[in-house]
Design an enzyme around this catalytic site. Structure first.
Site, PDB file in Angstrom:
ATOM      1  N   LYS A  35       0.839  -1.211   0.000  1.00 54.65           N
ATOM      2  CA  LYS A  35       0.000   0.000   0.000  1.00 54.65           C
ATOM      3  C   LYS A  35       0.873   1.260   0.000  1.00 54.65           C
ATOM      4  O   LYS A  35       2.078   1.188   0.276  1.00 54.65           O
ATOM      5  CB  LYS A  35      -0.909  -0.017   1.233  1.00 54.65           C
ATOM      6  CG  LYS A  35      -0.140   0.086   2.544  1.00 54.65           C
ATOM      7  CD  LYS A  35      -1.038  -0.164   3.753  1.00 54.65           C
ATOM      8  CE  LYS A  35      -0.243  -0.090   5.039  1.00 54.65           C
ATOM      9  NZ  LYS A  35      -0.991  -0.586   6.192  1.00 54.65           N
ATOM     10  N   ARG A 131     -10.444   1.106  15.181  1.00 55.32           N
ATOM     11  CA  ARG A 131     -10.364   1.708  13.848  1.00 55.32           C
ATOM     12  C   ARG A 131     -11.428   1.006  13.015  1.00 55.32           C
ATOM     13  O   ARG A 131     -12.595   1.237  13.219  1.00 55.32           O
ATOM     14  CB  ARG A 131      -8.931   1.533  13.293  1.00 55.32           C
ATOM     15  CG  ARG A 131      -8.644   2.359  12.076  1.00 55.32           C
ATOM     16  CD  ARG A 131      -7.179   2.312  11.657  1.00 55.32           C
ATOM     17  NE  ARG A 131      -6.739   0.997  11.215  1.00 55.32           N
ATOM     18  CZ  ARG A 131      -5.524   0.741  10.727  1.00 55.32           C
ATOM     19  NH1 ARG A 131      -4.632   1.709  10.626  1.00 55.32           N
ATOM     20  NH2 ARG A 131      -5.184  -0.475  10.350  1.00 55.32           N
ATOM     21  N   TYR A 268      17.066  30.122   3.794  1.00 55.69           N
ATOM     22  CA  TYR A 268      15.944  30.929   4.284  1.00 55.69           C
ATOM     23  C   TYR A 268      16.066  31.152   5.785  1.00 55.69           C
ATOM     24  O   TYR A 268      16.398  30.233   6.536  1.00 55.69           O
ATOM     25  CB  TYR A 268      14.612  30.217   4.014  1.00 55.69           C
ATOM     26  CG  TYR A 268      14.198  30.232   2.565  1.00 55.69           C
ATOM     27  CD1 TYR A 268      13.958  31.434   1.908  1.00 55.69           C
ATOM     28  CD2 TYR A 268      14.038  29.050   1.869  1.00 55.69           C
ATOM     29  CE1 TYR A 268      13.559  31.444   0.570  1.00 55.69           C
ATOM     30  CE2 TYR A 268      13.636  29.042   0.541  1.00 55.69           C
ATOM     31  CZ  TYR A 268      13.408  30.243  -0.099  1.00 55.69           C
ATOM     32  OH  TYR A 268      13.019  30.249  -1.406  1.00 55.69           O
ATOM     33  N   MET A 316      12.018  24.061  -0.558  1.00 56.33           N
ATOM     34  CA  MET A 316      10.985  23.251  -1.200  1.00 56.33           C
ATOM     35  C   MET A 316      11.601  22.208  -2.133  1.00 56.33           C
ATOM     36  O   MET A 316      11.193  21.048  -2.135  1.00 56.33           O
ATOM     37  CB  MET A 316      10.015  24.155  -1.962  1.00 56.33           C
ATOM     38  CG  MET A 316       8.778  23.446  -2.443  1.00 56.33           C
ATOM     39  SD  MET A 316       7.646  24.546  -3.291  1.00 56.33           S
ATOM     40  CE  MET A 316       6.886  25.425  -1.949  1.00 56.33           C
TER      41      MET A 316
HETATM   42  C1  LIG Z   1      -0.248  -1.636   6.825  1.00 50.34           C
HETATM   43  C2  LIG Z   1      -0.863  -2.850   7.375  1.00 50.34           C
HETATM   44  C3  LIG Z   1      -0.081  -3.980   7.650  1.00 50.34           C
HETATM   45  C4  LIG Z   1       1.426  -4.002   7.524  1.00 50.34           C
HETATM   46  O1  LIG Z   1       2.009  -3.489   8.706  1.00 50.34           O
HETATM   47  P1  LIG Z   1       3.600  -3.492   8.930  1.00 50.34           P
HETATM   48  O2  LIG Z   1       3.776  -3.054  10.321  1.00 50.34           O
HETATM   49  O3  LIG Z   1       4.161  -2.511   7.935  1.00 50.34           O
HETATM   50  O4  LIG Z   1       4.070  -4.865   8.659  1.00 50.34           O
HETATM   51  C5  LIG Z   1      -0.744  -5.124   8.076  1.00 50.34           C
HETATM   52  N1  LIG Z   1      -2.094  -5.142   8.232  1.00 50.34           N
HETATM   53  C6  LIG Z   1      -2.864  -4.063   8.000  1.00 50.34           C
HETATM   54  C7  LIG Z   1      -4.326  -4.143   8.219  1.00 50.34           C
HETATM   55  C8  LIG Z   1      -2.282  -2.879   7.582  1.00 50.34           C
HETATM   56  O5  LIG Z   1      -3.044  -1.808   7.357  1.00 50.34           O
END
Ligand SMILES: *Cc1c(COP(=O)(O)O)cnc(C)c1O
Length: 376
Positions: A35, A131, A268, A316
């Site tokens: 992801k 969550r 800056y 930037m």
């Molecule tokens: C992002 C995520 C993971 C992976 O977590 P890591 O700590 O990066 O291994 C696993 N399960 C869910 C539901 C996640 O959102």
């Protein structure tokens, strides 16, 4: 955009995945979590590498990420872990039997079960993260309803809230216990062959009993520790899983060189003033490209295997680093932002410590527009 480059090490990735393969039984599936542009590493590049290294599934947050992966990898099994906004309007895009979709509500299950082919439905149980996930108070009625309406259920999942933050794991153990109680509710109603999963990088390392049928590994696959506490927990348990190897190197080139006299101001806000004649290199990477502005006057990059500290504020699109002590450094020379050079190394954990965040955020914020190059 060619101001910098991200290099991905295929052998490091294979090594990291193999460490988990050694921990788990042959029936435990490995989900490569890619992801958020593969935590900044590059979605398609990392997905391709992970699949050829033997990952069983690709894990994403959104439907869009799943669609991007599906276009490139027609056969891959893809686990969608996040919630899907406007599900009823977009559900036709999920008609794919190799999509595994994690849902939290009965209505989502109903929407998805009208599809043909239907994706595999994994119900997420809320066990302590607050969550996503089904509230366990209703679990018996929901399980009855799923059964009565003959909705298809392929798996059950949950997610640990604080394995990474402590060396004391009673909260995680309570979550696991709660999850397994939820599983029992379904098994008692005749749901068989459910795929059970709850472990991410840290929990898959630390808790053999949490590995179950599938592990969802993100950060450690990229060669980064979930946290210092995870490392400590492991050694307190007398375990050693081996060395993780960072997959990513982030580098750029010296774009300009300045010779400054004593008393010159840099950047800056004139936050840095030289106290001796100083040689400065300018690099074409700033906070837009993903460098945290809190690195201003903090931390260093690597030039010719030497540390070149960051002077003045991160701009930037540019950053100034000191090369007074690296007399051979010239225009076009390589600058390592994250990675190693000679005997020196700058890690995502260094950046995280300097900027008061976690390594996850450091790599994930690297802009997606640079080339990702794969090496062996
Ligand atoms: C992002 C995520 C993971 C992976 O977590 P890591 O700590 O990066 O291994 C696993 N399960 C869910 C539901 C996640 O959102």
């Amino acid at each position: 955009m060619l101001s910098c480059e991200v290099i991905l090490s295929k052998s490091a990735l294979e090594h990291n995945i193999s460490l988990y393969r050694k921990l788990t039984s042959e029936t435990t599936k490995f989900t490569a979590v890619v992801k958020s542009n593969a935590y900044g590493h590059g979605l398609l590049e990392m997905a391709g590498l992970a699949l050829s290294a033997g990952a069983d599934l690709l894990g994403v947050n959104s439907l869009e990420e799943a669609e991007t992966l599906r276009a490139k990898f027609p056969q891959a099994t893809i686990l969608i872990m996040g919630s899907i906004p406007n599900l009823s309007l977009r559900k036709h895009k999920l008609a794919d039997s190799n999509f595994w979709v994690m849902v939290s509500r009965l209505e989502e299950m109903e929407e998805l079960s009208t599809l043909s082919p239907a994706p595999k439905i994994h119900l997420k149980l809320e066990t302590g993260m607050s969550r996503l996930g089904l509230d366990m108070i209703q679990i018996e009625q929901i399980a009855d309803e799923i059964k009565n309406r003959k909705l298809k259920l392929s798996g059950l999942a949950t997610h640990f809230a604080s394995t990474e933050d402590f060396t004391e794991h009673s909260f995680s153990m309570k979550q696991l216990q709660k999850f397994l109680e939820g599983v029992k509710v379904f098994q008692e109603r005749g749901f068989a062959d459910l795929i059970l999963h709850c472990a991410s990088s840290a929990s898959a390392m630390l808790f053999p009993e949490a590995r179950l049928d599938l592990i969802r590994v993100g950060i450690s696959m990229y060669g980064l520790w979930p946290s210092l506490e995870t490392k400590l927990s492991l050694s307190m348990m007398g375990k050693d899983i081996g060395t993780l190897k960072p997959v990513l190197t982030w580098k750029t080139k010296i774009q300009h060189i300045q010779e400054l006299p004593t008393g010159a101001f840099i950047g800056y806000g004139s936050t840095f003033k030289t106290t001796y004649p100083t040689k400065l290199a300018v690099i074409p990477v700033g906070y837009y490209e993903g460098l945290d502005r809190k690195l201003s006057n903090t931390g260093y990059m690597l030039v010719h295997g030497e540390r070149a500290r960051i002077l003045g504020r991160i701009c930037m699109n540019m950053t100034m680093i000191e090369i007074t002590h690296i007399p051979d450094a010239k225009l076009g020379d390589e600058v390592i932002i994250l990675g190693s050079s000679g005997h020196e190394v700058v890690t995502a954990d260094d950046h995280a410590n300097w900027t008061n965040t976690i390594n996850y955020e450091v790599v994930t914020r690297i802009l997606d527009q640079f080339p990702r190059t794969i090496t062996h």
